[in-house]
Motif scaffolding. Structure first.
Motif, PDB file in Angstrom:
ATOM      1  N   LEU A  60       0.820  -1.216   0.000  1.00 51.37           N
ATOM      2  CA  LEU A  60       0.000   0.000   0.000  1.00 51.37           C
ATOM      3  C   LEU A  60       0.855   1.267   0.000  1.00 51.37           C
ATOM      4  N   GLU A  61       2.168   1.116   0.202  1.00 58.61           N
ATOM      5  CA  GLU A  61       3.099   2.244   0.346  1.00 58.61           C
ATOM      6  C   GLU A  61       2.671   3.106   1.538  1.00 58.61           C
ATOM      7  N   PHE A  62       2.427   2.401   2.665  1.00 53.88           N
ATOM      8  CA  PHE A  62       2.103   3.031   3.939  1.00 53.88           C
ATOM      9  C   PHE A  62       3.343   3.006   4.827  1.00 53.88           C
ATOM     10  N   VAL A  63       3.245   3.715   5.971  1.00 54.90           N
ATOM     11  CA  VAL A  63       4.322   3.714   6.961  1.00 54.90           C
ATOM     12  C   VAL A  63       3.835   2.904   8.161  1.00 54.90           C
ATOM     13  N   ILE A  64       4.741   2.167   8.797  1.00 58.28           N
ATOM     14  CA  ILE A  64       4.370   1.428  10.008  1.00 58.28           C
ATOM     15  C   ILE A  64       4.562   2.357  11.206  1.00 58.28           C
ATOM     16  N   ASP A  65       3.533   2.477  12.021  1.00 62.08           N
ATOM     17  CA  ASP A  65       3.582   3.330  13.206  1.00 62.08           C
ATOM     18  C   ASP A  65       4.774   2.929  14.090  1.00 62.08           C
ATOM     19  N   ALA A  66       5.443   3.941  14.702  1.00 63.79           N
ATOM     20  CA  ALA A  66       6.709   3.678  15.402  1.00 63.79           C
ATOM     21  C   ALA A  66       6.631   2.582  16.481  1.00 63.79           C
ATOM     22  N   PRO A  67       5.648   2.611  17.391  1.00 61.50           N
ATOM     23  CA  PRO A  67       5.618   1.545  18.412  1.00 61.50           C
ATOM     24  C   PRO A  67       5.401   0.155  17.795  1.00 61.50           C
ATOM     25  N   THR A  68       4.591   0.094  16.732  1.00 63.11           N
ATOM     26  CA  THR A  68       4.370  -1.187  16.051  1.00 63.11           C
ATOM     27  C   THR A  68       5.669  -1.660  15.411  1.00 63.11           C
ATOM     28  N   PHE A  69       6.385  -0.735  14.780  1.00 62.61           N
ATOM     29  CA  PHE A  69       7.650  -1.092  14.132  1.00 62.61           C
ATOM     30  C   PHE A  69       8.683  -1.542  15.175  1.00 62.61           C
ATOM     31  N   ALA A  70       8.724  -0.831  16.300  1.00 62.60           N
ATOM     32  CA  ALA A  70       9.679  -1.199  17.355  1.00 62.60           C
ATOM     33  C   ALA A  70       9.380  -2.601  17.892  1.00 62.60           C
ATOM     34  N   ALA A  71       8.078  -2.934  18.006  1.00 58.84           N
ATOM     35  CA  ALA A  71       7.711  -4.264  18.508  1.00 58.84           C
ATOM     36  C   ALA A  71       8.158  -5.360  17.538  1.00 58.84           C
ATOM     37  N   ILE A  72       8.107  -5.062  16.245  1.00 62.71           N
ATOM     38  CA  ILE A  72       8.582  -6.053  15.264  1.00 62.71           C
ATOM     39  C   ILE A  72      10.076  -6.293  15.479  1.00 62.71           C
ATOM     40  N   GLY A  73      10.816  -5.202  15.676  1.00 62.96           N
ATOM     41  CA  GLY A  73      12.256  -5.341  15.930  1.00 62.96           C
ATOM     42  C   GLY A  73      12.533  -6.192  17.155  1.00 62.96           C
ATOM     43  N   ALA A  74      11.702  -6.017  18.193  1.00 66.64           N
ATOM     44  CA  ALA A  74      11.944  -6.738  19.443  1.00 66.64           C
ATOM     45  C   ALA A  74      11.574  -8.214  19.343  1.00 66.64           C
ATOM     46  N   LEU A  75      10.565  -8.543  18.514  1.00 61.84           N
ATOM     47  CA  LEU A  75      10.024  -9.909  18.504  1.00 61.84           C
ATOM     48  C   LEU A  75      10.327 -10.683  17.218  1.00 61.84           C
ATOM     49  N   SER A  76      11.143 -10.092  16.321  1.00 61.57           N
ATOM     50  CA  SER A  76      11.305 -10.672  14.982  1.00 61.57           C
ATOM     51  C   SER A  76      11.733 -12.140  15.002  1.00 61.57           C
ATOM     52  N   ALA A  77      12.548 -12.536  15.984  1.00 61.14           N
ATOM     53  CA  ALA A  77      13.048 -13.919  16.007  1.00 61.14           C
ATOM     54  C   ALA A  77      11.903 -14.930  16.062  1.00 61.14           C
ATOM     55  N   ARG A  78      10.748 -14.497  16.574  1.00 54.57           N
ATOM     56  CA  ARG A  78       9.621 -15.437  16.690  1.00 54.57           C
ATOM     57  C   ARG A  78       9.028 -15.845  15.350  1.00 54.57           C
ATOM     58  N   LEU A  79       9.390 -15.123  14.291  1.00 51.73           N
ATOM     59  CA  LEU A  79       8.869 -15.520  12.985  1.00 51.73           C
ATOM     60  C   LEU A  79       9.343 -16.930  12.632  1.00 51.73           C
ATOM     61  N   ALA A  80      10.448 -17.368  13.250  1.00 53.67           N
ATOM     62  CA  ALA A  80      10.973 -18.706  12.980  1.00 53.67           C
ATOM     63  C   ALA A  80       9.963 -19.798  13.311  1.00 53.67           C
ATOM     64  N   SER A  81       8.965 -19.495  14.150  1.00 48.44           N
ATOM     65  CA  SER A  81       7.997 -20.534  14.520  1.00 48.44           C
ATOM     66  C   SER A  81       6.825 -20.621  13.539  1.00 48.44           C
ATOM     67  N   VAL A  82       6.801 -19.725  12.538  1.00 55.40           N
ATOM     68  CA  VAL A  82       5.683 -19.708  11.589  1.00 55.40           C
ATOM     69  C   VAL A  82       5.993 -20.601  10.394  1.00 55.40           C
ATOM     70  N   SER A  83       4.963 -21.232   9.831  1.00 55.22           N
ATOM     71  CA  SER A  83       5.206 -22.160   8.722  1.00 55.22           C
ATOM     72  C   SER A  83       5.761 -21.408   7.508  1.00 55.22           C
ATOM     73  N   LEU A  84       6.653 -22.074   6.776  1.00 58.97           N
ATOM     74  CA  LEU A  84       7.289 -21.437   5.621  1.00 58.97           C
ATOM     75  C   LEU A  84       6.292 -21.164   4.499  1.00 58.97           C
ATOM     76  N   GLU A  85       5.207 -21.930   4.447  1.00 61.23           N
ATOM     77  CA  GLU A  85       4.173 -21.650   3.437  1.00 61.23           C
ATOM     78  C   GLU A  85       3.546 -20.278   3.665  1.00 61.23           C
ATOM     79  N   ARG A  86       3.245 -19.970   4.923  1.00 59.64           N
ATOM     80  CA  ARG A  86       2.629 -18.659   5.210  1.00 59.64           C
ATOM     81  C   ARG A  86       3.636 -17.543   4.938  1.00 59.64           C
ATOM     82  N   ILE A  87       4.898 -17.783   5.268  1.00 67.93           N
ATOM     83  CA  ILE A  87       5.935 -16.775   5.007  1.00 67.93           C
ATOM     84  C   ILE A  87       6.096 -16.569   3.501  1.00 67.93           C
ATOM     85  N   ARG A  88       6.103 -17.667   2.752  1.00 66.50           N
ATOM     86  CA  ARG A  88       6.241 -17.573   1.296  1.00 66.50           C
ATOM     87  C   ARG A  88       5.099 -16.756   0.678  1.00 66.50           C
TER      88      ARG A  88
END
Ligand code: ATP
Ligand code: MG
Length: 445
Positions: free
Chosen positions: A158-186
């Motif tokens: 959409l060419e939107f910006v991610i709100d700062a607290p939401t973006f910061a939370a992604i930075g803090a929790l990004s490692a958890r993406l490893a638990s998601v199925s690769l099909e959904r990531i793909r």
């Protein structure tokens, strides 16, 4: 919607369709939410597919269009940052909207009752082009780690910006993406790559740490500087190449993204010069492995790896017609247009400036000329085949293939030789000369 009302149920349009309406565009697909249970929906409509009835979703087919209808639900406990263990059907639309991911995705519209529900101020965020998690972003991303990647996919699409607290939370929790199925990531990756500027998404995925969880090979390209005319490190070069490749060609976009993925492991310093010898072969091998790992269909992995393997050609107008035919024979005529498009994107991404567009367009024209002239560029274009040669006295066996390859090279150089008599003669002479040099292969008969 009338049918639901007549049966005494609520039905709201939700999700991307409402988002697109607020954005001023057309809905592309239609997600609905209702207080009817999947069984009740199935009773009211003739064609209902139980898409995910356990999670409350059924698909209604009407005039051959598919509409997803999901029963209002609250999600049960999340044990591992993945989908909820179970869902609970509820009767309140507001509770259903509260379990959704972003404010812009939590609006509901019932045009018949003229009701527009926007409890999380999604409309205002859309007007400010802002992606914001509903409530506490840490909680939302801990419940379902895929939401972090969805945030970046929506921001790119959409060419939107991610709100700062939401973006910061992604930075803090990004490692958890490893638990998601690769099909959904793909699926999210595919949509990022289909956006106008995928590079935006890749920079955000790199910065937050999400990329490292499923594509560490590309993270390794960050800071790998190149020599010569290159203005960018291998990472920037790769993602700018993906931007430059045609948006409607997913294979070429993947190839552009991964064409230099073998550069970091092949980097060597020789006499003070940085070199990447053999990076094309290494990139192709890695591309195939990466795409299979990310659950792309095997055919996609093979096609994209093939493009990557051949991306290092250097066309000049000094190429003879025979050189053009040799290029077609090596690459295969079904891949030529994609390969030239990959090369165009690659060249553009050297300095984010147009480079060899004209000469690559000329090459495409010369390829078309050779193909329309019906000159042989593959074994099946030869005036003889294996059976003809066997009838002419050349025995079955591994040498037969070598003889056919030799005939193809010969007619690529000189198309006038492509007649049965001439080729049988050339085949006999070549076979005898090869027999003389490979005594182990002499047939016993
Ligand atoms: P698009 O169809 O363009 O991807 P969409 O918003 O319709 O956009 P869907 O994946 O179709 O996305 O999901 C429909 C709605 O379901 C979303 O708008 C959102 O409200 C909700 N939703 C989907 N996935 C999640 C999730 N992982 N967590 C929370 N809510 C979700
Ligand atoms: Mg949708």
């Amino acid at each position: 919607m009338t049918r639901f009302r007549q049966s005494g149920y609520e039905l709201f349009l939700v999700g991307g369709a409402v988002r697109n309406l607020v954005l001023g565009g057309e809905p592309v697909d239609f997600d609905f939410a209702t207080n009817a249970t999947p069984d009740q929906v199935a009773l009211a409509f003739r064609r209902v597919i139980p898409t995910g009835a356990k999670h409350g979703t059924v698909t209604i087919v009407h005039d051959s269009t598919h509409y997803e209808v999901t029963t209002y639900r609250a999600e049960g406990p999340y044990t591992d940052s993945r989908r909820p263990d179970r869902v609970e059907f509820i009767s309140d639309i507001f509770a259903d909207l509260a379990r959704r991911d972003f404010t812009m995705n939590s609006m509901a519209l019932d045009p018949l009752a003229d009701r527009f529900l926007d409890p999380h101020n999604g409309e205002a965020d859309i007007h400010n082009r802002l992606i914001r998690a509903i409530g506490d972003p840490h909680e939302r991303f801990s419940e379902d780690a895929l939401r972090m990647l969805r945030a970046i996919r929506f921001a790119t699409q959409l060419e939107f910006v991610i709100d700062a607290p939401t973006f910061a939370a992604i930075g803090a929790l990004s490692a958890r993406l490893a638990s998601v199925s690769l099909e959904r990531i793909r699926d999210e990756l595919t949509r990022i790559l289909a956006s106008r500027t995928p590079s935006q998404g890749f920079r955000m995925m790199a910065e937050t740490g999400l990329l490292a969880t499923f594509l560490p090979e590309l993270v390794a390209a960050i800071g790998v500087e190149q020599r010569g005319r290159h203005h960018f490190d291998v990472f920037e070069h790769s993602i700018i190449a993906a931007d430059a490749a045609r948006r409607d060609n997913p294979d070429v976009r993947l190839a552009a993204l991964l064409h230099d993925i073998g550069k970091p492991p092949t980097l060597e310093i020789r006499d003070g010069e940085r070199t990447f010898h053999g990076h094309d072969g290494e990139s192709a091998r890695m591309t195939d492995a990466i795409l299979r790992r990310l659950k792309y269909p095997n055919a996609v992995a093979s096609r994209v790896a093939h493009l990557v393997r051949h991306h290092m050609f250097h066309y000049t107008d000094e190429w003879t017609d025979a050189a053009v035919r040799r290029f077609i024979a090596r690459v295969g005529k079904e891949s030529i247009a994609d390969l030239i498009e990959l090369r165009r994107a690659d060249t553009y991404a050297v300095a984010a400036a147009r480079g060899h567009e004209q000469s690559l367009a000329a090459l495409l024209q010369r390829v078309a000329d050779q193909l329309s002239s019906d000159h042989a560029v593959s074994l099946k274009d030869l005036a003889v085949n294996g059976r003809t040669l066997i009838e002419a006295g050349i025995p079955k066996g591994p040498l037969l293939g070598v003889v056919l390859e030799h005939l193809l090279e010969t007619v690529i150089d000189d198309p006038s030789l492509n007649t049965p008599d001439t080729l049988v003669g050339i085949a006999r002479r070549f076979y005898e000369s090869r027999l003389a040099t490979t005594p182990a292969r002499i047939p016993t008969e």
